[in-house]
Design a protein around this motif. Structure first.
Motif, PDB file in Angstrom:
ATOM      1  N   ARG A   8     -10.521   4.064  -4.245  1.00 15.34           N
ATOM      2  CA  ARG A   8      -9.881   5.718  -3.880  1.00 15.34           C
ATOM      3  C   ARG A   8      -8.384   5.618  -4.523  1.00 15.34           C
ATOM      4  NH1 ARG A   8     -12.514   3.915   0.980  1.00 15.34           N
ATOM      5  NH2 ARG A   8     -10.290   3.814   2.225  1.00 15.34           N
ATOM      6  N   HIS A   9      -7.800   4.381  -4.124  1.00 16.55           N
ATOM      7  CA  HIS A   9      -6.478   4.463  -4.974  1.00 16.55           C
ATOM      8  C   HIS A   9      -6.837   4.945  -6.587  1.00 16.55           C
ATOM      9  CE1 HIS A   9      -3.709   3.239  -1.471  1.00 16.55           C
ATOM     10  NE2 HIS A   9      -4.645   2.505  -1.161  1.00 16.55           N
ATOM     11  N   THR A  64     -11.633   1.096  -0.667  1.00 12.15           N
ATOM     12  CA  THR A  64     -10.140   1.317  -0.830  1.00 12.15           C
ATOM     13  C   THR A  64      -9.270   0.951  -2.189  1.00 12.15           C
ATOM     14  OG1 THR A  64      -9.690   0.075   1.223  1.00 12.15           O
ATOM     15  CG2 THR A  64      -8.057   0.604   0.467  1.00 12.15           C
ATOM     16  N   TRP A  65      -9.450   0.482  -2.215  1.00 12.65           N
ATOM     17  CA  TRP A  65      -9.537   0.130  -3.956  1.00 12.65           C
ATOM     18  C   TRP A  65      -9.953   1.370  -5.108  1.00 12.65           C
ATOM     19  CZ3 TRP A  65      -5.037  -1.662  -6.303  1.00 12.65           C
ATOM     20  CH2 TRP A  65      -5.378  -1.748  -7.693  1.00 12.65           C
ATOM     21  N   SER A 120       0.278   4.488  -4.920  1.00  9.83           N
ATOM     22  CA  SER A 120      -0.308   5.712  -5.758  1.00  9.83           C
ATOM     23  C   SER A 120       0.715   5.110  -6.636  1.00  9.83           C
ATOM     24  CB  SER A 120      -0.226   6.472  -4.691  1.00  9.83           C
ATOM     25  OG  SER A 120       0.699   6.301  -4.284  1.00  9.83           O
ATOM     26  N   SER A 135       0.776  -1.229  -0.032  1.00 10.17           N
ATOM     27  CA  SER A 135      -0.107   0.198   0.205  1.00 10.17           C
ATOM     28  C   SER A 135       1.259   0.900   0.244  1.00 10.17           C
ATOM     29  CB  SER A 135      -1.080  -0.281   0.990  1.00 10.17           C
ATOM     30  OG  SER A 135      -1.951  -0.887   1.257  1.00 10.17           O
ATOM     31  N   HIS A 160      -7.097  -5.166  -0.905  1.00 12.76           N
ATOM     32  CA  HIS A 160      -7.838  -4.140  -0.746  1.00 12.76           C
ATOM     33  C   HIS A 160      -9.882  -4.893  -0.325  1.00 12.76           C
ATOM     34  CE1 HIS A 160      -4.729  -2.328  -0.427  1.00 12.76           C
ATOM     35  NE2 HIS A 160      -4.239  -2.872  -1.826  1.00 12.76           N
TER      36      HIS A 160
END
Length: 210
Positions: free
Chosen positions: A174-175, A171-172, A129, A125, A167
């Motif tokens: 958002r990434h 969450t995925w 990004s 994680s 994830h």
């Protein structure tokens, strides 16, 4: 939280050593897997005319490179495991870049699509990004990224000799949005069974301006 270069190097070395040492078994175990649903999910959302330039990110021993080539597209593989990269070249005849996911060197605005099947969950994680941004950059404007990962509730760490991050959908999402992608669709696999029996989360994304 931040991760040191030494920790990233350890994750890469240990995970890739597992794949190097199990390359033939991995090929035998996965060569007959039907991922045509995933390949179609990528290709049908690409707006460019065929033949397409497709990057098979984490191509393994080359099964999906062979599929893209058979459909008439220009497929390039990227693989961190030297043993798997060699097998992929031999099986597919395609160019295969041998690069660590943590030290990518990809051309800008080059590919119509990126196919990341069962691979991005190996990215911690802490650097996800950055990796997603590099995949964003190598796509042409409005290019498409497909990703399929085993999902979870945020568990992250070692699973035997392989590192994984699992994830949930929120969450995925958002990434991906933070990296400059817009969602096209997502689904769970395999199809036709209860969610509890669907370990894979597949999603398709279009490159947009940040």
């Amino acid at each position: 939280m931040p991760m040191s270069p030494e920790a990233l190097q350890q994750i890469a070395m240990r995970t890739l050593a597992h794949y190097d040492g199990n390359a033939q078994a991995f090929w035998e175990d996965t060569r007959e897997h039907d991922v045509s649903q995933n390949i179609d999910a990528l290709l049908r959302h690409i707006e460019a005319a065929a033949p397409l330039r497709v990057l098979d990110f984490g191509c393994g021993p080359g099964r999906d490179l062979m599929a893209f080539s058979a459909l008439g597209h220009h497929a390039t593989g990227l693989e961190g495991s030297a043993a798997l990269a060699a097998m992929a070249r031999r099986h597919s005849g395609c160019e295969v870049l041998e690069q660590s996911f943590f030290e990518l060197d990809l051309p800008a605005d080059h590919f119509d699509g990126v196919f990341a099947n069962a691979v991005l969950f190996h990215v911690p994680s802490a650097v996800l990004s950055r990796v997603l941004s590099e995949l964003h950059a190598t796509l042409k404007p409005r290019g498409v990224l497909f990703a399929s990962n085993p999902h979870g509730q945020g568990q992250e760490g070692w699973n035997g000799e392989r590192y994984g991050a699992f994830h949930d959908w929120d969450t995925w999402q958002r990434h991906m949005v933070a990296a400059g992608f817009a969602e096209l669709t997502h689904y769970y696999r395999p199809a036709g069974v209860p969610r509890a029996m669907q370990p894979w989360l597949a999603s398709v994304w279009r490159k947009i301006s940040r």
